[in-house]
Scaffold this active site. Structure first.
Site, PDB file in Angstrom:
ATOM      1  N   HIS A  54     -76.860  63.053 -50.692  1.00 18.17           N
ATOM      2  CA  HIS A  54     -76.345  62.392 -49.604  1.00 18.17           C
ATOM      3  C   HIS A  54     -75.765  61.160 -50.091  1.00 18.17           C
ATOM      4  O   HIS A  54     -76.223  60.413 -50.945  1.00 18.17           O
ATOM      5  CB  HIS A  54     -77.340  62.247 -48.466  1.00 18.17           C
ATOM      6  N   GLU A  56     -76.047  58.037 -48.457  1.00 13.64           N
ATOM      7  CA  GLU A  56     -77.194  56.904 -48.529  1.00 13.64           C
ATOM      8  C   GLU A  56     -78.008  57.262 -49.966  1.00 13.64           C
ATOM      9  O   GLU A  56     -78.089  55.974 -50.447  1.00 13.64           O
ATOM     10  CB  GLU A  56     -77.861  57.156 -47.375  1.00 13.64           C
ATOM     11  N   CYS A  84     -80.171  61.332 -41.801  1.00 13.62           N
ATOM     12  CA  CYS A  84     -81.145  62.330 -41.709  1.00 13.62           C
ATOM     13  C   CYS A  84     -82.534  61.701 -42.093  1.00 13.62           C
ATOM     14  O   CYS A  84     -82.650  60.517 -42.578  1.00 13.62           O
ATOM     15  CB  CYS A  84     -80.694  63.604 -42.559  1.00 13.62           C
ATOM     16  N   CYS A  87     -82.873  60.705 -45.745  1.00 10.45           N
ATOM     17  CA  CYS A  87     -82.218  59.359 -46.278  1.00 10.45           C
ATOM     18  C   CYS A  87     -83.049  58.206 -45.285  1.00 10.45           C
ATOM     19  O   CYS A  87     -83.064  57.170 -45.811  1.00 10.45           O
ATOM     20  CB  CYS A  87     -80.713  59.438 -45.566  1.00 10.45           C
TER      21      CYS A  87
END
Length: 145
Positions: A54, A56, A84, A87
């Protein structure tokens, strides 16, 4: 030029655009330390065939490498969509000083599943350029249908 939260979120939106151009879910992230961008990232889950790639996560890894340490307590993470749970956990472990996100993610965002996931000292600003961030996601998913 004044470098404020809006400026940095627009930089994250540029990263989200790059993700979308690669066929990735258009999420972008920027990490700022002492007024300087030290990490730029976007989703790479399809490119790397890695569900943990992801925006992040990519940005946190990059920022830690730049700073030479795992703690990012003097840093600000700008991300176009609410993180999420995975993260949010990484943001907590990194002890991020501040999190700024655009669009809320009602389906998979950390606020729904783990609202206490962030480090207690992490300041949160949500909804910055939320409409622009959400529009990028909506247009991407409409194009996939």
């Amino acid at each position: 030029m004044v470098m404020d939260d809006t400026y940095y979120m627009k930089q994250a939106l540029i990263e989200a655009e790059k993700a979308g151009e690669r066929g990735e879910v258009p999420v972008g992230a920027i990490i700022v330390s002492k007024g300087r961008i030290i990490a730029r990232a976007h989703n790479l889950t399809e490119t790397l065939t890695d569900v943990t790639a992801h925006a992040e996560m990519q940005a946190i890894t990059s920022a830690a490498n730049v700073l030479g340490g795992k703690y990012l307590n003097d840093c600000v993470l700008y991300v176009t969509v609410e993180p999420c749970v995975m993260c949010a956990g990484a943001i907590a472990w990194a002890q991020m000083g501040k999190l700024v996100f655009g669009a809320e993610d009602e389906k998979r965002g950390y606020q729904k599943y783990a609202p206490q996931a962030l480090h207690p000292k992490t300041e949160v600003l949500k909804g910055l350029l939320a409409d622009e961030c959400a529009a990028k996601m909506k247009s991407f998913f409409l194009s996939k249908r």
